[in-house]
Design an enzyme around this catalytic site. Structure first.
Site, PDB file in Angstrom:
ATOM      1  N   LYS A  22      -7.525 -14.934  11.157  1.00 22.01           N
ATOM      2  CA  LYS A  22      -7.208 -13.588  11.670  1.00 22.01           C
ATOM      3  C   LYS A  22      -7.756 -12.512  10.726  1.00 22.01           C
ATOM      4  O   LYS A  22      -8.416 -11.564  11.160  1.00 22.01           O
ATOM      5  CB  LYS A  22      -5.697 -13.415  11.792  1.00 22.01           C
ATOM      6  CG  LYS A  22      -5.222 -11.957  11.857  1.00 22.01           C
ATOM      7  CD  LYS A  22      -3.746 -11.831  12.034  1.00 22.01           C
ATOM      8  CE  LYS A  22      -2.975 -11.241  10.892  1.00 22.01           C
ATOM      9  NZ  LYS A  22      -3.191  -9.902  10.455  1.00 22.01           N
ATOM     10  N   ASN A  23      -7.476 -12.645   9.421  1.00 19.16           N
ATOM     11  CA  ASN A  23      -7.807 -11.560   8.498  1.00 19.16           C
ATOM     12  C   ASN A  23      -9.283 -11.498   8.138  1.00 19.16           C
ATOM     13  O   ASN A  23      -9.737 -10.530   7.550  1.00 19.16           O
ATOM     14  CB  ASN A  23      -6.921 -11.646   7.243  1.00 19.16           C
ATOM     15  CG  ASN A  23      -5.481 -11.309   7.581  1.00 19.16           C
ATOM     16  OD1 ASN A  23      -5.207 -10.756   8.649  1.00 19.16           O
ATOM     17  ND2 ASN A  23      -4.563 -11.665   6.710  1.00 19.16           N
ATOM     18  N   ARG A  93      -2.767  -2.833  11.104  1.00 14.73           N
ATOM     19  CA  ARG A  93      -3.359  -2.402   9.836  1.00 14.73           C
ATOM     20  C   ARG A  93      -4.877  -2.459   9.911  1.00 14.73           C
ATOM     21  O   ARG A  93      -5.567  -1.648   9.311  1.00 14.73           O
ATOM     22  CB  ARG A  93      -2.839  -3.334   8.723  1.00 14.73           C
ATOM     23  CG  ARG A  93      -3.366  -3.023   7.357  1.00 14.73           C
ATOM     24  CD  ARG A  93      -2.668  -1.843   6.758  1.00 14.73           C
ATOM     25  NE  ARG A  93      -3.134  -1.586   5.401  1.00 14.73           N
ATOM     26  CZ  ARG A  93      -2.768  -0.514   4.702  1.00 14.73           C
ATOM     27  NH1 ARG A  93      -1.974   0.382   5.240  1.00 14.73           N
ATOM     28  NH2 ARG A  93      -3.217  -0.315   3.475  1.00 14.73           N
ATOM     29  N   CYS A 117       2.324  -4.741  10.149  1.00 15.93           N
ATOM     30  CA  CYS A 117       3.656  -5.304   9.875  1.00 15.93           C
ATOM     31  C   CYS A 117       4.452  -4.369   8.965  1.00 15.93           C
ATOM     32  O   CYS A 117       3.916  -3.759   8.053  1.00 15.93           O
ATOM     33  CB  CYS A 117       3.518  -6.668   9.203  1.00 15.93           C
ATOM     34  SG  CYS A 117       3.021  -7.935  10.360  1.00 15.93           S
ATOM     35  N   ARG A 122       2.556   1.460   3.170  1.00 17.71           N
ATOM     36  CA  ARG A 122       1.219   0.851   3.069  1.00 17.71           C
ATOM     37  C   ARG A 122       0.168   1.961   3.100  1.00 17.71           C
ATOM     38  O   ARG A 122      -0.528   2.160   4.078  1.00 17.71           O
ATOM     39  CB  ARG A 122       1.001  -0.164   4.191  1.00 17.71           C
ATOM     40  CG  ARG A 122       1.965  -1.333   4.131  1.00 17.71           C
ATOM     41  CD  ARG A 122       1.791  -2.311   5.262  1.00 17.71           C
ATOM     42  NE  ARG A 122       0.621  -3.163   5.086  1.00 17.71           N
ATOM     43  CZ  ARG A 122       0.299  -4.138   5.956  1.00 17.71           C
ATOM     44  NH1 ARG A 122       1.021  -4.318   7.039  1.00 17.71           N
ATOM     45  NH2 ARG A 122      -0.778  -4.898   5.750  1.00 17.71           N
ATOM     46  N   PRO A 123       0.056   2.730   1.997  1.00 12.48           N
ATOM     47  CA  PRO A 123      -0.904   3.845   1.967  1.00 12.48           C
ATOM     48  C   PRO A 123      -2.352   3.340   1.929  1.00 12.48           C
ATOM     49  O   PRO A 123      -2.596   2.135   1.775  1.00 12.48           O
ATOM     50  CB  PRO A 123      -0.561   4.564   0.670  1.00 12.48           C
ATOM     51  CG  PRO A 123       0.106   3.554  -0.182  1.00 12.48           C
ATOM     52  CD  PRO A 123       0.801   2.606   0.743  1.00 12.48           C
ATOM     53  N   ILE A 124      -3.309   4.257   2.084  1.00 14.31           N
ATOM     54  CA  ILE A 124      -4.729   3.859   2.007  1.00 14.31           C
ATOM     55  C   ILE A 124      -5.463   4.684   0.950  1.00 14.31           C
ATOM     56  O   ILE A 124      -6.671   4.933   1.051  1.00 14.31           O
ATOM     57  CB  ILE A 124      -5.437   3.977   3.384  1.00 14.31           C
ATOM     58  CG1 ILE A 124      -5.422   5.423   3.899  1.00 14.31           C
ATOM     59  CG2 ILE A 124      -4.840   3.033   4.407  1.00 14.31           C
ATOM     60  CD1 ILE A 124      -6.419   5.636   5.040  1.00 14.31           C
ATOM     61  N   ASP A 125      -4.726   5.066  -0.093  1.00 14.24           N
ATOM     62  CA  ASP A 125      -5.337   5.901  -1.146  1.00 14.24           C
ATOM     63  C   ASP A 125      -6.554   5.249  -1.793  1.00 14.24           C
ATOM     64  O   ASP A 125      -7.550   5.922  -2.096  1.00 14.24           O
ATOM     65  CB  ASP A 125      -4.291   6.252  -2.212  1.00 14.24           C
ATOM     66  CG  ASP A 125      -3.636   5.005  -2.794  1.00 14.24           C
ATOM     67  OD1 ASP A 125      -2.936   4.291  -2.049  1.00 14.24           O
ATOM     68  OD2 ASP A 125      -3.869   4.721  -3.989  1.00 14.24           O
ATOM     69  N   GLN A 126      -6.521   3.935  -1.966  1.00 12.96           N
ATOM     70  CA  GLN A 126      -7.665   3.255  -2.592  1.00 12.96           C
ATOM     71  C   GLN A 126      -8.865   3.184  -1.646  1.00 12.96           C
ATOM     72  O   GLN A 126     -10.011   3.235  -2.098  1.00 12.96           O
ATOM     73  CB  GLN A 126      -7.262   1.835  -3.042  1.00 12.96           C
ATOM     74  CG  GLN A 126      -6.135   1.823  -4.062  1.00 12.96           C
ATOM     75  CD  GLN A 126      -6.528   2.490  -5.387  1.00 12.96           C
ATOM     76  OE1 GLN A 126      -7.472   2.083  -6.033  1.00 12.96           O
ATOM     77  NE2 GLN A 126      -5.827   3.560  -5.739  1.00 12.96           N
ATOM     78  N   ASP A 305       1.139 -13.882   2.207  1.00 12.37           N
ATOM     79  CA  ASP A 305       1.283 -14.181   3.640  1.00 12.37           C
ATOM     80  C   ASP A 305       1.904 -15.544   3.883  1.00 12.37           C
ATOM     81  O   ASP A 305       2.203 -15.889   5.021  1.00 12.37           O
ATOM     82  CB  ASP A 305      -0.078 -14.108   4.341  1.00 12.37           C
ATOM     83  CG  ASP A 305      -0.599 -12.690   4.405  1.00 12.37           C
ATOM     84  OD1 ASP A 305      -1.782 -12.505   4.712  1.00 12.37           O
ATOM     85  OD2 ASP A 305       0.189 -11.774   4.102  1.00 12.37           O
ATOM     86  N   ILE A 327       3.822  -7.944  -4.014  1.00 11.95           N
ATOM     87  CA  ILE A 327       2.611  -7.397  -3.407  1.00 11.95           C
ATOM     88  C   ILE A 327       2.975  -6.224  -2.481  1.00 11.95           C
ATOM     89  O   ILE A 327       2.303  -5.195  -2.449  1.00 11.95           O
ATOM     90  CB  ILE A 327       1.848  -8.479  -2.602  1.00 11.95           C
ATOM     91  CG1 ILE A 327       1.470  -9.642  -3.518  1.00 11.95           C
ATOM     92  CG2 ILE A 327       0.652  -7.878  -1.882  1.00 11.95           C
ATOM     93  CD1 ILE A 327       0.211  -9.475  -4.315  1.00 11.95           C
ATOM     94  N   ARG A 397       0.545 -12.113  17.202  1.00  9.66           N
ATOM     95  CA  ARG A 397      -0.500 -11.283  16.557  1.00  9.66           C
ATOM     96  C   ARG A 397      -1.432 -12.152  15.724  1.00  9.66           C
ATOM     97  O   ARG A 397      -2.595 -11.815  15.521  1.00  9.66           O
ATOM     98  CB  ARG A 397       0.148 -10.240  15.632  1.00  9.66           C
ATOM     99  CG  ARG A 397       0.874  -9.124  16.344  1.00  9.66           C
ATOM    100  CD  ARG A 397       1.279  -8.042  15.387  1.00  9.66           C
ATOM    101  NE  ARG A 397       0.123  -7.613  14.590  1.00  9.66           N
ATOM    102  CZ  ARG A 397       0.227  -6.911  13.464  1.00  9.66           C
ATOM    103  NH1 ARG A 397       1.421  -6.575  13.009  1.00  9.66           N
ATOM    104  NH2 ARG A 397      -0.846  -6.555  12.800  1.00  9.66           N
TER     105      ARG A 397
END
Ligand code: EPZ
Length: 428
Positions: A22-23, A93, A117, A122-126, A305, A327, A397
């Protein structure tokens, strides 16, 4: 709404075939936006996150054709607007990957803030740090991330901490940038390597994927290819743990054993036998399950996971186990559901203390997210009695045909349409 009904206590026996990862697949599907010709992806898992990604591409104007259940044809040349439609993007995500791929192709992208999930903030600053390093600006407008650049120039990107998504997005934005980009403190997951291999097969120049330094020399053109997604290490690990929890004897086929090493090591510490073959692992139990301690880490460490599934196994092991998962902010939401089945777990922040109880008892429970749902399935398979699991859309999912695959291993699991409580009330 649907639910699973499981009559537990049956040892799983036989062979199960693992689907595409999936990922990896969600990244490869997004990456087709960067391709200058049609391309084909094989071994794509038939799961709802992928279905949503394909619908997003279709809604943006791409020509997407299912050649068979797991083979997809992509021609994204007809996409003209770097905008992702709202409703689907907010449910996962992986929609953040459209930021990097649309930016890489159009030098602009509008993507609704990503969902996914519920594991805490779950920020996206990076991700944005990577885009900024290549010359892009960013803003939030109408609940969407908007990134844009006059041009993308290769640069050094140093991540403050290891992040899979930001590593993926940095690769997407850099692959057609001018000059050399060096990503430091990069994630090393198998799906990062799979993405690099996919793009390199199109003519990209990406070196070092799988290490913490990835070097990318921008190219102008990416040709069409046919490429097969790697097998899913988390799906495989889930079936390994299910075999152990039911004291069964299962061969998990179509895997890359090296991707499963951290899970194999931990299972052996619990007294589970794991035999590694070229493209399969054989898992069986012929004695008591023993306690162990577990700390989730970025690859090649033990994957977060797999934490809910493995913690469920530890509820049946002799002794006290300690599980640390830092994590995400909160990946223990499933513990309350396991307690309903008799598990003895106490959670303090990012640490769970698990007292082995030997035997769980069936109960009605809910899936609280994708991997928590998988943990509920494992608990139901191992428990004495009947377990009903609702909110199984979470599980769908990331697991292709999980009930069909489990029935193939002898499990008594049914998919049942759950009457809508309101409808029942109205009908009197
Ligand atoms: C990917 O999520 C996976 N999702 C997750 O799998 C997996 O748990 C995670 O990687 C870790 O392996 C997909 O690949 C679609 P991260 P991602 O960026 O990219 C924080 C599953 O069950 N962070 O490595 O979101 C973040 O909040 C799913 O298949 C920032 O603070 O993970 C988290 O606490 C669940 N800022 C930590 O870093 C950022 O800019 C790791 O996140 C990015 C991340």
């Amino acid at each position: 709404m649907e639910k699973f009904v499981i009559n537990g206590g049956i040892p799983l026996r036989g062979t199960v075939n693992i689907s595409g990862a999936k990922n990896a697949a969600v990244a490869l599907v997004a990456a087709t936006i960067l391709c200058d010709e049609p391309c084909i992806l094989e071994n794509v898992p038939e799961i709802s996150d992928i279905t949503k990604c394909l619908k997003i591409l279709r809604d943006m104007g791409a020509d997407i054709q299912l050649k068979d259940r797991n083979t997809v044809y992509f021609d994204t040349r007809s996409i003209t607007e770097p905008k992702v439609p709202e409703e689907l993007a907010r449910t996962m995500r992986a929609s953040s990957y459209f930021l990097g791929t649309l930016l890489g192709r159009f030098h602009e992208a509008y993507v609704p803030m990503p969902g996914g999930c519920n594991l805490g903030d779950r920020p996206i600053d990076q991700h944005l740090k990577a885009f900024n390093a290549l010359g892009a600006k960013d803003e939030i407008i109408n609940g969407s991330n908007h990134v844009w650049a006059d041009s993308l120039i290769g640069n050094q990107i140093y991540f403050d901490f290891v992040t899979v998504g930001a590593t993926m997005n940095a690769i997407f934005a850099a692959v057609k940038a001018k000059g050399m980009t060096v990503i430091e403190n990069a994630a090393k997951e198998p799906h990062i390597v799979d993405l690099a291999n996919f793009l390199n097969s199109m003519g990209a120049d990406i070196r070092g994927a799988g290490t913490d330094v990835i070097k990318i020399r921008g190219v102008e053109y990416l040709k069409g290819v046919t490429y097969a997604t790697i097998p899913d290490q988390i799906e495989a690990g889930t079936y390994m743990v299910a075999a152990a929890a039911t004291k069964g004897d299962v061969t998990i086929a179509n895997v890359i054993p090296k991707h499963l090493e951290s899970i194999t090591v931990k299972l052996r510490k619990c007294g589970v036998h794991v035999e590694e073959n070229d493209e399969s692992v054989h898992v069986w139990v012929d004695g008591p399950l023993m306690k162990t301690s577990l700390k989730t880490m970025p690859h090649p460490g033990f994957p977060t996971d797999m934490q809910p599934q493995f913690s469920t196994l530890l509820t049946m092991a002799e002794g006290t186990s300690i599980v640390t998962d830092d994590i995400f902010d909160n990946r223990f939401r499933y513990v309350a559901e396991l307690r309903r089945m008799g598990a003895d777990i106490s959670v303090d922040g990012k640490v769970a203390v698990i007292q082995g109880v030997g035997q769980l008892k069936g109960a009605p429970v809910s899936a609280t997210d994708l991997r928590a749902g998988a943990a509920m399935v494992i608990a139901g398979l191992a428990a004495q009695g009947t377990t009903e699991i609702d909110n199984i859309f979470y599980i769908e999912r990331g697991y292709e045909n999980i009930d069909e695959k489990l029935r193939g291993l002898g499990a008594d699991i049914k998919r049942v349409i759950k009457p809508d409580v309101e409808a029942v009330k109205l009908s009197g």
